[in-house]
Scaffold this active site. Structure first.
Site, PDB file in Angstrom:
ATOM      1  N   HIS A 165      45.107  39.030  39.619  1.00 36.29           N
ATOM      2  CA  HIS A 165      44.218  38.489  38.579  1.00 36.29           C
ATOM      3  C   HIS A 165      44.865  37.268  37.914  1.00 36.29           C
ATOM      4  O   HIS A 165      45.016  37.185  36.704  1.00 36.29           O
ATOM      5  CB  HIS A 165      43.887  39.554  37.522  1.00 36.29           C
ATOM      6  N   GLU A 215      43.253  47.830  37.708  1.00 33.50           N
ATOM      7  CA  GLU A 215      44.306  46.834  37.476  1.00 33.50           C
ATOM      8  C   GLU A 215      45.327  47.388  36.494  1.00 33.50           C
ATOM      9  O   GLU A 215      44.946  47.904  35.445  1.00 33.50           O
ATOM     10  CB  GLU A 215      43.695  45.541  36.924  1.00 33.50           C
TER      11      GLU A 215
END
Length: 318
Positions: free
Chosen positions: A283, A265
């Site tokens: 997310h 990420e």
């Protein structure tokens, strides 16, 4: 006293009450100017003189904690998960770690359900096609009558189960600390983990990431799943072996995948990119106005209680 706030949504208008509480207690505050989860020296260079570190999903490793200024007394997670915080290292330094359980459970469960619907009907791809002027025919699946397997029946899993029952789904659940009364009230069947993966049409993961759960869904586990099953992860990246999932999607073994959390990420590259019936979100499960406000107030309150030496109900122990 000074605080450092790394949570990127803390300065949103929804957090006005939390910002006021922070400013009323602390003499000074610094904020995350990079707008992404922080690592290593990015964290350390912003903690000078700070007593409290209100942390987003930063990578708070043992090395980072070992090099933190002595002034840091509390790491207050703006959220529930503490898998990126080395709890043992924090305990060795005498730094208290807190979190905000329940603050974002409705937000995360609703996103998990949205991912389920999108994967079942391939909504993002159809949206893009219509936007381009195409008018494709697409055959998805209905969720009514299907079996949802929930791995992890905490606050998020329970809320998801209630919504699934309203959609006329059958619900199986696995949790080491199973709530029998809740399950009976909501017609949820308790299963073992292997059985859940074998019997479910849709599986939603709601677990922390640790040594036991990393790549919980690997190639072997996927082989045991029903053909065409849909897999949802709105918890933590690393629970799914993404390479194995990509191969299963290409082979038709998996019928769809909805991810809000990734091994890497931000998601710069992935074998899952471009595959049909795959839905990505960044997310963002906890990012609703209501959840932002809840997490903000709880994270600031936790930090203040620790610094005042008052009882704090949300201390995380390793």
């Amino acid at each position: 006293m000074k605080a450092f706030v790394s949570a990127t949504s803390f300065l949103k208008p929804e957090n006005a009450a939390a910002q006021k509480k922070l400013n009323d207690f602390f003499d000074d505050a610094a904020y995350n100017d990079l707008g992404v989860p922080l690592k290593g020296d990015q964290i350390l260079e912003r903690l000078d003189g700070c007593s409290a570190y209100i942390a987003g999903v930063d990578y708070i490793t043992a090395d980072v904690i070992a090099r933190m200024p002595d002034s840091v007394r509390v790491i207050s997670r703006y959220g529930v998960g503490v898998d990126r915080v080395n709890l043992a290292a924090a305990a060795n330094r005498g730094i208290t770690v807190t979190n905000t359980p329940g603050a974002n459970s409705t937000a995360v469960c609703e996103l998990a359900f949205a991912l389920m619907l999108c994967a079942a009907r391939d909504i993002p791809r159809l949206h893009d096609a219509v936007t381009r002027g195409d008018w494709p025919r697409s055959e998805g699946i209905e969720l009514a009558g299907r079996t949802l397997g929930i791995v992890g029946m905490g606050a998020i899993g329970k809320r998801l189960a209630v919504r699934a029952r309203a959609f006329e789904m059958n619900v199986l659940a696995y949790d080491p600390y199973f709530d029998e009364a809740f399950a009976k009230e909501n017609e949820i069947a308790r299963t073992g983990l292997d059985e859940l993966f074998r019997l479910s049409d849709v599986i939603s993961l709601h677990l922390p990431l640790n040594d036991e759960t990393r790549h919980l869904v690997d190639a072997g586990r996927i082989r045991e799943m029903r053909d065409g099953a849909i897999l949802i992860n709105a918890a933590r990246g690393g629970l799914i072996d993404e390479q194995a999932a990509a191969e299963a999607l290409k082979a038709g073994k998996l019928g769809g995948l909805g991810l809000d959390a990734f091994e890497q990420e931000p998601l710069l590259d992935s074998p899952l990119k471009g595959l049909p019936h795959v839905v990505f979100t960044p997310h963002t499960g906890a990012h609703t106005g209501e959840a932002v406000a809840n997490m903000g107030l709880m994270s600031v309150q936790n930090a203040i209680q620790v610094l005042r030496g008052e009882p704090c109900p949300y201390i995380v122990r390793g």
